[in-house]
Design a protein around this motif. Sequence first.
Motif, mmCIF file in Angstrom:
data_model
loop_
_atom_site.group_PDB
_atom_site.id
_atom_site.type_symbol
_atom_site.label_atom_id
_atom_site.label_comp_id
_atom_site.label_asym_id
_atom_site.label_seq_id
_atom_site.Cartn_x
_atom_site.Cartn_y
_atom_site.Cartn_z
ATOM 1 N N ARG A 23 0.766 -1.258 0.011
ATOM 2 C CA ARG A 23 -0.121 -0.027 0.030
ATOM 3 C C ARG A 23 0.930 1.185 -0.062
ATOM 4 O O ARG A 23 2.048 1.197 0.616
ATOM 5 N N CYS A 24 0.369 2.351 -0.599
ATOM 6 C CA CYS A 24 0.991 3.562 -0.493
ATOM 7 C C CYS A 24 -0.114 4.747 -0.299
ATOM 8 O O CYS A 24 -1.023 4.682 -0.957
ATOM 9 N N ASN A 25 0.534 5.932 0.430
ATOM 10 C CA ASN A 25 -0.237 6.967 0.431
ATOM 11 C C ASN A 25 -0.065 7.954 -0.623
ATOM 12 O O ASN A 25 -0.815 9.162 -0.515
ATOM 13 N N ARG A 27 1.018 8.709 -5.123
ATOM 14 C CA ARG A 27 0.946 7.770 -6.293
ATOM 15 C C ARG A 27 1.772 8.466 -7.401
ATOM 16 O O ARG A 27 1.484 8.734 -8.395
ATOM 17 N N CYS A 28 3.249 8.157 -6.981
ATOM 18 C CA CYS A 28 4.184 8.449 -8.020
ATOM 19 C C CYS A 28 3.917 7.892 -9.215
ATOM 20 O O CYS A 28 3.899 6.472 -9.428
ATOM 21 N N PHE A 29 4.017 8.610 -10.445
ATOM 22 C CA PHE A 29 3.453 7.987 -11.591
ATOM 23 C C PHE A 29 4.678 6.979 -12.111
ATOM 24 O O PHE A 29 4.201 6.056 -12.752
ATOM 25 N N TYR A 30 5.882 6.817 -11.786
ATOM 26 C CA TYR A 30 6.760 6.101 -12.211
ATOM 27 C C TYR A 30 6.849 4.634 -11.331
ATOM 28 O O TYR A 30 7.636 3.853 -11.467
ATOM 29 N N CYS A 31 5.691 4.786 -10.523
ATOM 30 C CA CYS A 31 5.789 3.274 -9.648
ATOM 31 C C CYS A 31 4.327 2.736 -9.623
ATOM 32 O O CYS A 31 4.079 1.736 -10.007
ATOM 33 N N MET A 32 3.218 3.891 -9.429
ATOM 34 C CA MET A 32 1.870 3.449 -9.331
ATOM 35 C C MET A 32 1.091 4.206 -10.508
ATOM 36 O O MET A 32 1.323 4.968 -10.773
HETATM 37 FE FE1 SF4 Z 1 4.414 5.007 -2.931
HETATM 38 FE FE2 SF4 Z 1 5.952 4.115 -5.086
HETATM 39 FE FE3 SF4 Z 1 6.105 6.603 -4.720
HETATM 40 FE FE4 SF4 Z 1 7.186 4.915 -3.062
HETATM 41 S S1 SF4 Z 1 7.714 5.363 -5.146
HETATM 42 S S2 SF4 Z 1 6.025 6.829 -2.430
HETATM 43 S S3 SF4 Z 1 5.716 3.088 -3.287
HETATM 44 S S4 SF4 Z 1 4.163 5.563 -5.340
#
Ligand code: SF4
Length: 331
Positions: A23-25, A27-32
């Motif tokens: 889970r994450c709070n 939403r970095c575009f290069y990840c999620m």
């Molecule tokens: Fe969340 Fe991925 Fe950004 Fe880390 S890199 S904060 S897991 S969205």
Amino acid sequence: MIAPLIDGFGRVHDNLRISVTDRCNIRCFYCMPEEGVQFMDRAEILTFEEIERFVRAAVPLGISKLRLTGGEPLLRRDLPRLIEKLAAIPGIRDIALTTNAVLLEKHAAALYGAGLRRLNIHLDTLDRARFERITRRDDLPRVLAGIDKAVEVGFRNIKLNVVAVKGLVEPDIVPVAKYCRERGFEPRYIEFMPLDAQSLWDRTSVLTADEIISQLSREIAPLRAVPDADPRAPATEYEYTDGGGRVGLIASVSKPFCLNCNRIRLTSEGKLRYCLFAIDETDVRPLLRSQASDEAIAAVIRSNIAAKWIGHEINSPQFVPPPRPMYSIGG
Ligand code: SF4
Ligand code: SAM
């Protein structure tokens, strides 16, 4: 130690990255993806006792360094309790945490109290609008407050993870580096890797380590390479010739360092992976949830690592991205 964890290419593995949640709070575009993320059910996620059990079985194989990550690890309730459990395992020499710091202001003191001393904080920009564009959340003030709190409670040598995306973060490279210089932090620029959930990555979207070194040398002070203290560490270290601190570059795409890899990964639901980019993984959760002996768990770890490939093939036409994005593997 029984016998070190060596793969077919002679690489010794002593470093385990543990994802404590997907889970994450933010939403970095290069990840999620921005919306519609299917998170795992809580029952699927390893308990602290199961994680501890895995680590106790892995230590006799030579695992001595741990990094807790996710998803966002500070979303996991009572994380300091896990840190205390892991720090108490004889043979564990080092525990680090990678976090986006949104919740750090609240948890920094308890983390420090649990014995954590190494923090990598993910921060790409000091510009609030660009932070929101990257993370799809307006949380920069909370991140900065979290960093200040971490310093206040005693954390030193903080590292800042910056994901180097071309055409986006160039205006942030120097401000983040200056922010780090002023505080004695080390920025770590990580080349954008093909691990995003929306398949946005392509070769041209990577801001390379060489480009970053040139920009910093030109706009702040010349940088020179520091002799490798640990050739197996993923970052190449540079120092400013004016004595203004260090910078780390993780050139996973332009200069892959697979031949020095010493890392294995455990996902939040108990899949063992020998590489960030692995396609195959080994499910250890059934063993952790049964009466299996430590030897049986160790045998499974050994056979996973024995099958480790020579390295990812990001730069070859046959490269196949892993079926799970960064947040679900654990960066
Ligand atoms: Fe969340 Fe991925 Fe950004 Fe880390 S890199 S904060 S897991 S969205
Ligand atoms: N949520 C925490 C965080 O953001 O630090 C921990 C998990 S996150 C997946 C771990 C690190 O992965 C981040 O610090 C970020 O630097 C890095 N990262 C995420 N996506 C990436 C990508 N596509 N390429 C390179 N690095 C990435």
